[in-house]
Design a protein around this motif. Structure first.
Motif, short mmCIF file in Angstrom:
data_model
loop_
_atom_site.label_atom_id
_atom_site.label_comp_id
_atom_site.label_asym_id
_atom_site.label_seq_id
_atom_site.Cartn_x
_atom_site.Cartn_y
_atom_site.Cartn_z
N GLU A 1 1.00 -0.95 0.63
CA GLU A 1 -0.39 -0.37 -0.21
C GLU A 1 1.01 0.97 -0.11
O GLU A 1 0.39 2.50 -0.48
CB GLU A 1 -0.89 0.16 1.26
CG GLU A 1 -1.82 1.28 1.02
CD GLU A 1 -3.24 0.87 0.27
OE1 GLU A 1 -4.00 1.50 -0.03
OE2 GLU A 1 -3.28 -0.15 -0.21
N TYR A 2 1.78 1.41 0.90
CA TYR A 2 2.88 1.91 0.50
C TYR A 2 3.56 2.34 -0.95
O TYR A 2 3.74 3.67 -1.45
CB TYR A 2 4.20 1.96 2.09
CG TYR A 2 5.23 3.30 1.75
CD1 TYR A 2 4.80 4.14 2.50
CD2 TYR A 2 6.34 2.95 0.91
CE1 TYR A 2 5.58 5.32 2.40
CE2 TYR A 2 7.16 3.83 1.51
CZ TYR A 2 6.92 5.47 2.15
OH TYR A 2 7.86 5.91 2.17
N ALA A 3 4.35 1.77 -1.22
CA ALA A 3 4.35 1.51 -2.42
C ALA A 3 3.38 1.62 -3.61
O ALA A 3 3.75 3.18 -4.41
CB ALA A 3 5.08 0.78 -3.15
N LEU A 4 2.22 1.65 -3.40
CA LEU A 4 1.39 2.60 -4.21
C LEU A 4 0.89 3.45 -3.71
O LEU A 4 1.19 4.42 -5.30
CB LEU A 4 0.47 1.53 -4.41
CG LEU A 4 -1.38 1.87 -4.88
CD1 LEU A 4 -1.38 1.68 -6.53
CD2 LEU A 4 -2.92 0.90 -4.57
N ILE A 5 0.48 4.35 -3.26
CA ILE A 5 0.79 5.35 -2.62
C ILE A 5 1.61 6.37 -3.31
O ILE A 5 1.63 7.60 -3.67
CB ILE A 5 0.73 6.06 -1.01
CG1 ILE A 5 -1.33 4.98 -0.85
CG2 ILE A 5 0.59 7.12 -0.99
CD1 ILE A 5 -1.07 5.03 1.26
N ASN A 6 3.54 6.17 -3.15
CA ASN A 6 4.15 6.60 -3.68
C ASN A 6 3.67 6.76 -5.24
O ASN A 6 4.38 8.00 -5.73
CB ASN A 6 5.51 6.05 -3.54
CG ASN A 6 5.69 6.17 -1.90
OD1 ASN A 6 5.23 6.89 -1.89
ND2 ASN A 6 6.93 5.22 -2.02
N GLY A 7 3.50 5.59 -5.91
CA GLY A 7 2.81 5.31 -7.37
C GLY A 7 1.93 6.63 -7.49
O GLY A 7 2.28 7.69 -8.72
N ILE A 8 0.89 6.85 -6.58
CA ILE A 8 -0.36 7.67 -6.76
C ILE A 8 0.26 9.53 -6.75
O ILE A 8 -0.31 10.30 -8.05
CB ILE A 8 -0.96 7.34 -5.87
CG1 ILE A 8 -2.06 6.50 -6.80
CG2 ILE A 8 -2.78 8.98 -6.02
CD1 ILE A 8 -2.77 5.66 -5.52
N ASN A 9 1.19 9.30 -5.64
CA ASN A 9 1.73 11.15 -5.69
C ASN A 9 2.79 10.70 -6.75
O ASN A 9 2.69 12.55 -7.45
CB ASN A 9 2.96 10.64 -4.46
CG ASN A 9 1.74 11.06 -3.17
OD1 ASN A 9 0.57 11.30 -3.48
ND2 ASN A 9 1.84 10.16 -1.94
N TYR A 10 3.46 10.33 -7.49
CA TYR A 10 4.06 10.56 -8.19
C TYR A 10 3.65 10.71 -9.89
O TYR A 10 4.21 11.87 -10.58
CB TYR A 10 5.44 9.39 -8.68
CG TYR A 10 6.09 9.24 -9.73
CD1 TYR A 10 7.54 10.07 -9.47
CD2 TYR A 10 6.05 8.77 -10.92
CE1 TYR A 10 8.22 10.05 -10.92
CE2 TYR A 10 6.98 9.21 -11.95
CZ TYR A 10 8.36 9.78 -11.39
OH TYR A 10 8.82 10.16 -13.08
N PHE A 11 2.80 10.35 -9.89
CA PHE A 11 1.81 10.08 -11.04
C PHE A 11 1.18 12.00 -11.02
O PHE A 11 1.39 12.25 -11.07
CB PHE A 11 1.16 9.16 -11.09
CG PHE A 11 -0.44 9.33 -12.08
CD1 PHE A 11 0.18 8.62 -13.90
CD2 PHE A 11 -1.06 10.02 -11.62
CE1 PHE A 11 -1.06 9.11 -14.24
CE2 PHE A 11 -2.15 10.26 -12.93
CZ PHE A 11 -2.03 9.57 -14.87
N SER A 12 0.55 11.84 -9.82
CA SER A 12 -0.06 13.28 -9.72
C SER A 12 0.91 14.00 -9.76
O SER A 12 1.14 15.33 -10.37
CB SER A 12 -0.96 12.96 -8.19
OG SER A 12 -1.65 12.05 -7.53
#
Length: 108
Positions: free
Chosen positions: A73-84
């Motif tokens: 989940e932490y890595a997924l949120i990192n991905g969302i933040n990077y994408f955003s």
């Protein structure tokens, strides 16, 4: 669900309206964003995450659809933040302050 809500909020900040969250694949001609290790991800990307470090993520586009996945989940949120930040211009500066294309919103 936090990950989906985070991306939904970031998209709302940019687009000005709330896009729906769905747990099924988009069957129409629209764009889908798949978060996590979904069936859509496995069918269309299938990239293994075992080569990533603990907070690593994958962002891929296949056709009109975007796939963001992480080892946890932490890595997924990192991905969302990077994408955003990279593609939407949304950056969370603090828990109550977000930069959107050089505009600042303070959450009250």
């Amino acid at each position: 669900m936090y990950a989906a809500n985070l991306l939904q909020s970031n998209l709302k900040n940019v687009l000005g309206h709330t896009l729906p969250i769905s747990h099924t694949a988009n069957e129409g001609n629209g764009i889908s964003v798949s978060l996590g290790d979904t069936e859509m991800y496995q069918e269309n990307v299938g990239e293994r995450l075992s080569n990533l470090n603990e907070d690593g993520f994958v962002i891929r586009r296949v056709g009109k659809n975007i796939y963001i996945n992480g080892e946890n989940e932490y890595a997924l949120i990192n991905g969302i933040n990077y994408f955003s930040e990279k593609y939407l211009g949304v950056k969370h500066l603090t828990i109550d302050c977000t930069s959107i294309l050089n505009q600042y919103l303070e959450n009250n």
